[in-house]
Design a protein around this motif. Structure first.
Motif, PDB file in Angstrom:
ATOM      1  N   ASN A 126       0.805  -1.214   0.000  1.00  0.00           N
ATOM      2  CA  ASN A 126       0.000   0.000   0.000  1.00  0.00           C
ATOM      3  C   ASN A 126       0.841   1.268   0.000  1.00  0.00           C
ATOM      4  O   ASN A 126       0.414   2.302  -0.511  1.00  0.00           O
ATOM      5  N   ASP A 127       2.029   1.205   0.601  1.00  0.00           N
ATOM      6  CA  ASP A 127       2.800   2.418   0.836  1.00  0.00           C
ATOM      7  C   ASP A 127       3.223   3.125  -0.438  1.00  0.00           C
ATOM      8  O   ASP A 127       3.347   4.349  -0.478  1.00  0.00           O
ATOM      9  N   GLN A 128       3.469   2.383  -1.512  1.00  0.00           N
ATOM     10  CA  GLN A 128       3.827   3.018  -2.772  1.00  0.00           C
ATOM     11  C   GLN A 128       2.724   3.978  -3.218  1.00  0.00           C
ATOM     12  O   GLN A 128       3.003   5.079  -3.716  1.00  0.00           O
ATOM     13  N   VAL A 129       1.476   3.578  -3.000  1.00  0.00           N
ATOM     14  CA  VAL A 129       0.346   4.427  -3.381  1.00  0.00           C
ATOM     15  C   VAL A 129       0.267   5.629  -2.456  1.00  0.00           C
ATOM     16  O   VAL A 129       0.034   6.765  -2.896  1.00  0.00           O
ATOM     17  N   ARG A 130       0.469   5.398  -1.163  1.00  0.00           N
ATOM     18  CA  ARG A 130       0.372   6.494  -0.192  1.00  0.00           C
ATOM     19  C   ARG A 130       1.431   7.560  -0.450  1.00  0.00           C
ATOM     20  O   ARG A 130       1.143   8.757  -0.427  1.00  0.00           O
ATOM     21  N   PHE A 131       2.667   7.130  -0.679  1.00  0.00           N
ATOM     22  CA  PHE A 131       3.736   8.095  -0.946  1.00  0.00           C
ATOM     23  C   PHE A 131       3.481   8.846  -2.245  1.00  0.00           C
ATOM     24  O   PHE A 131       3.541  10.078  -2.293  1.00  0.00           O
ATOM     25  N   GLU A 132       3.199   8.113  -3.297  1.00  0.00           N
ATOM     26  CA  GLU A 132       3.105   8.745  -4.601  1.00  0.00           C
ATOM     27  C   GLU A 132       1.848   9.590  -4.748  1.00  0.00           C
ATOM     28  O   GLU A 132       1.844  10.574  -5.489  1.00  0.00           O
ATOM     29  N   SER A 133       0.784   9.230  -4.035  1.00  0.00           N
ATOM     30  CA  SER A 133      -0.415  10.076  -4.047  1.00  0.00           C
ATOM     31  C   SER A 133      -0.121  11.414  -3.390  1.00  0.00           C
ATOM     32  O   SER A 133      -0.594  12.468  -3.855  1.00  0.00           O
ATOM     33  N   THR A 134       0.648  11.384  -2.309  1.00  0.00           N
ATOM     34  CA  THR A 134       1.032  12.638  -1.655  1.00  0.00           C
ATOM     35  C   THR A 134       1.965  13.442  -2.539  1.00  0.00           C
ATOM     36  O   THR A 134       1.828  14.673  -2.659  1.00  0.00           O
ATOM     37  N   PHE A 135       2.929  12.773  -3.168  1.00  0.00           N
ATOM     38  CA  PHE A 135       3.828  13.471  -4.092  1.00  0.00           C
ATOM     39  C   PHE A 135       3.010  14.181  -5.180  1.00  0.00           C
ATOM     40  O   PHE A 135       3.274  15.341  -5.519  1.00  0.00           O
ATOM     41  N   SER A 136       2.033  13.489  -5.733  1.00  0.00           N
ATOM     42  CA  SER A 136       1.224  14.054  -6.807  1.00  0.00           C
ATOM     43  C   SER A 136       0.409  15.252  -6.330  1.00  0.00           C
ATOM     44  O   SER A 136       0.226  16.228  -7.060  1.00  0.00           O
ATOM     45  N   ALA A 137      -0.077  15.165  -5.094  1.00  0.00           N
ATOM     46  CA  ALA A 137      -0.905  16.241  -4.562  1.00  0.00           C
ATOM     47  C   ALA A 137      -0.097  17.488  -4.230  1.00  0.00           C
ATOM     48  O   ALA A 137      -0.610  18.605  -4.329  1.00  0.00           O
ATOM     49  N   LEU A 138       1.157  17.301  -3.842  1.00  0.00           N
ATOM     50  CA  LEU A 138       1.951  18.427  -3.341  1.00  0.00           C
ATOM     51  C   LEU A 138       3.024  18.919  -4.312  1.00  0.00           C
ATOM     52  O   LEU A 138       3.367  20.099  -4.295  1.00  0.00           O
ATOM     53  N   ALA A 139       3.573  18.031  -5.131  1.00  0.00           N
ATOM     54  CA  ALA A 139       4.645  18.440  -6.049  1.00  0.00           C
ATOM     55  C   ALA A 139       4.626  17.563  -7.302  1.00  0.00           C
ATOM     56  O   ALA A 139       5.540  16.758  -7.529  1.00  0.00           O
ATOM     57  N   TRP A 158      -5.059  11.416   2.034  1.00  0.00           N
ATOM     58  CA  TRP A 158      -5.170  12.456   3.058  1.00  0.00           C
ATOM     59  C   TRP A 158      -5.264  13.841   2.430  1.00  0.00           C
ATOM     60  O   TRP A 158      -6.083  14.672   2.814  1.00  0.00           O
ATOM     61  N   PHE A 159      -4.414  14.116   1.443  1.00  0.00           N
ATOM     62  CA  PHE A 159      -4.378  15.448   0.835  1.00  0.00           C
ATOM     63  C   PHE A 159      -5.352  15.531  -0.341  1.00  0.00           C
ATOM     64  O   PHE A 159      -4.975  15.823  -1.484  1.00  0.00           O
ATOM     65  N   THR A 160      -6.624  15.288  -0.035  1.00  0.00           N
ATOM     66  CA  THR A 160      -7.675  15.425  -1.034  1.00  0.00           C
ATOM     67  C   THR A 160      -8.792  16.283  -0.455  1.00  0.00           C
ATOM     68  O   THR A 160      -8.974  16.337   0.765  1.00  0.00           O
ATOM     69  N   PRO A 161      -9.554  16.960  -1.307  1.00  0.00           N
ATOM     70  CA  PRO A 161     -10.662  17.787  -0.798  1.00  0.00           C
ATOM     71  C   PRO A 161     -11.661  16.980   0.028  1.00  0.00           C
ATOM     72  O   PRO A 161     -12.173  17.469   1.044  1.00  0.00           O
ATOM     73  N   LEU A 162     -11.948  15.755  -0.399  1.00  0.00           N
ATOM     74  CA  LEU A 162     -12.923  14.949   0.324  1.00  0.00           C
ATOM     75  C   LEU A 162     -12.442  14.627   1.732  1.00  0.00           C
ATOM     76  O   LEU A 162     -13.199  14.753   2.706  1.00  0.00           O
ATOM     77  N   CYS A 163     -11.193  14.214   1.853  1.00  0.00           N
ATOM     78  CA  CYS A 163     -10.675  13.873   3.182  1.00  0.00           C
ATOM     79  C   CYS A 163     -10.665  15.088   4.091  1.00  0.00           C
ATOM     80  O   CYS A 163     -11.059  15.004   5.263  1.00  0.00           O
TER      81      CYS A 163
END
Length: 403
Positions: free
Chosen positions: A125-138, A319-324
């Motif tokens: 799961n962690d690959q998705v968690r890290f990369e989703s945050t990367f996409s949201a922030l940078a 976490w870094f989504t409008p819905l959350c």
């Protein structure tokens, strides 16, 4: 490989990330900056980590103390939502990932890096968690995931890779269990746990004592709750992090917070893990205890719905989504009156609320009593029930007319 000048690696000091540093330099011909997140995994895990990173070929190593921020700004808001994944898991690994990835991005922007790297496997799961945050922030930064690129597919291959380059490593060939630790929890996977018919043995638990070996005398702890946050323990005001660490010690001594579950990973497969969350289990019980007094039926039901949705968003790395953030805002609103005091009994693996009170309590002894009272007229219930069940009455009457 596409051109990369400088990459910031989420570095743990373990075998995988120790091998990733030279691999990045060789395959991307780039400078590697090691980023270490202190999320409460313990001094032993961090001891000598900067020297280890530099010895592996990193040009710099940054260590960020994220413990207090993680508990105050990520764990406490999550607790207000009531997030529990698949009924049992208190999201120990998931809760740490957003702040680690966020701090890694901040480090990359500060040092002028053009890429980010993590050591997560392609199965987890962690690959998705890290990369989703990367996409949201940078989203402008390139992401490198060595486990999806290299041919080092075994622990032995990683050790040989480091040995061939004279890079020191204290890891051994055999690693029975995979563990993740932070201030919130410790997880254990692999080894005997890969067979679901094999019971977890004592080696699967590293933090809590076995409930049957816990003290025969219960311990009672008093928690003060203010707007959905535990702010004091036994009358002493504390920061969120200090509350958690103290309750971790108390809960672990009584075997509180153990679960052994098979969960659904985001990537589609199931996995089994033993999770230990002693302090978190106590805090969760305290908050739910005050909620029972303060929230009306509809509000409590809505908070449960928020918790269910939040658990999946947090687990899935959103976490870094409008819905959350909207769910967290709603939970904060519901938690505003959740203020009170609870006494929790710690005994043989259980944390049980035995006393609770709140100035905002909707519970009235006068109304709830089974004895004589002059505040509730039982005859009023008849009209309420007739209106409450009116649709059912009409539906049945219609069927009777048609038959």
């Amino acid at each position: 490989m596409s051109k990369v000048n400088k990459v910031v690696l989420a570095y743990s000091g373990g075998l995988d990330t120790s091998a990733i540093i030279p691999w990045l330099k060789e395959n991307y011909d780039c400078e590697v900056v090691a980023f270490v997140a202190d999320v409460g995994q313990g001094e032993q895990e961090l001891e000598g980590i900067e020297q280890k990173a530099l010895a592996s070929g990193a040009s710099q190593c940054f260590i960020a103390d994220l413990k207090h921020e993680m508990v105050a700004d990520y764990i406490y808001p999550s607790l207000k939502t009531g997030a529990v994944y698949e009924g049992k898991y208190l999201l120990g690994t998931s809760m740490a990932r957003p702040i680690i990835a966020k701090a890694q991005v901040e480090c990359a922007l500060e040092v002028g890096a053009d890429a980010l790297c993590h050591g997560c496997t392609g199965k987890g799961n962690d690959q998705v968690r890290f990369e989703s945050t990367f996409s949201a922030l940078a989203p402008q930064l390139k992401v490198i995931a060595p486990w999806r690129e290299w041919d080092l597919t075994s622990r032995e291959a990683l050790l040989d890779y480091l040995a061939a380059r004279d890079i020191p490593c204290t890891a051994s060939l055999e690693k029975i269990y995979s563990r993740d630790a932070n201030a919130w929890h410790v997880s254990t996977e692999g080894g005997v746990l890969e067979d679901t018919w094999t019971a977890a043995n004592q080696d699967c638990w590293v933090w809590t004592v076995a409930p049957e070996e816990a003290p025969n005398t219960p311990e009672f702890v008093t928690l003060g709750v203010q707007s959905g946050e535990v702010v004091s323990v036994d009358g002493e005001s504390m920061s969120p992090y200090d509350v958690l660490t103290l309750l971790n010690d108390k809960g672990a001594a009584h075997g509180v917070g153990r679960i052994d579950i098979v969960e659904n990973r985001l990537v589609g497969m199931k996995s089994r893990g033993c999770y230990e969350t002693p302090g978190g289990t106590i805090i969760m019980e305290a908050l739910r205890g005050v909620e029972q007094l303060v929230l009306d039926k509809e509000s409590y039901q809505f908070r449960e719905e928020l918790g269910l949705k939040a658990s999946h968003l947090i687990y899935d790395g959103r976490w870094f989504t409008p819905l959350c953030q909207s769910i967290v805002a709603a939970a904060n609103s519901l938690a505003a009156p959740v203020t009170g005091e609870v006494v929790i009994k710690l005994y043989k693996g259980q944390a049980t609320v035995v006393q609770k009170r709140s100035t905002n309590s909707l519970y009235s002894e006068d109304f709830a009593t089974f004895g004589d009272d002059d505040v509730y007229d039982h005859s009023h219930a008849e009209g309420f029930i007739r209106l409450y069940s009116l649709s059912s009455r009409i539906r049945t009457l219609n069927k009777q007319k048609q038959s």
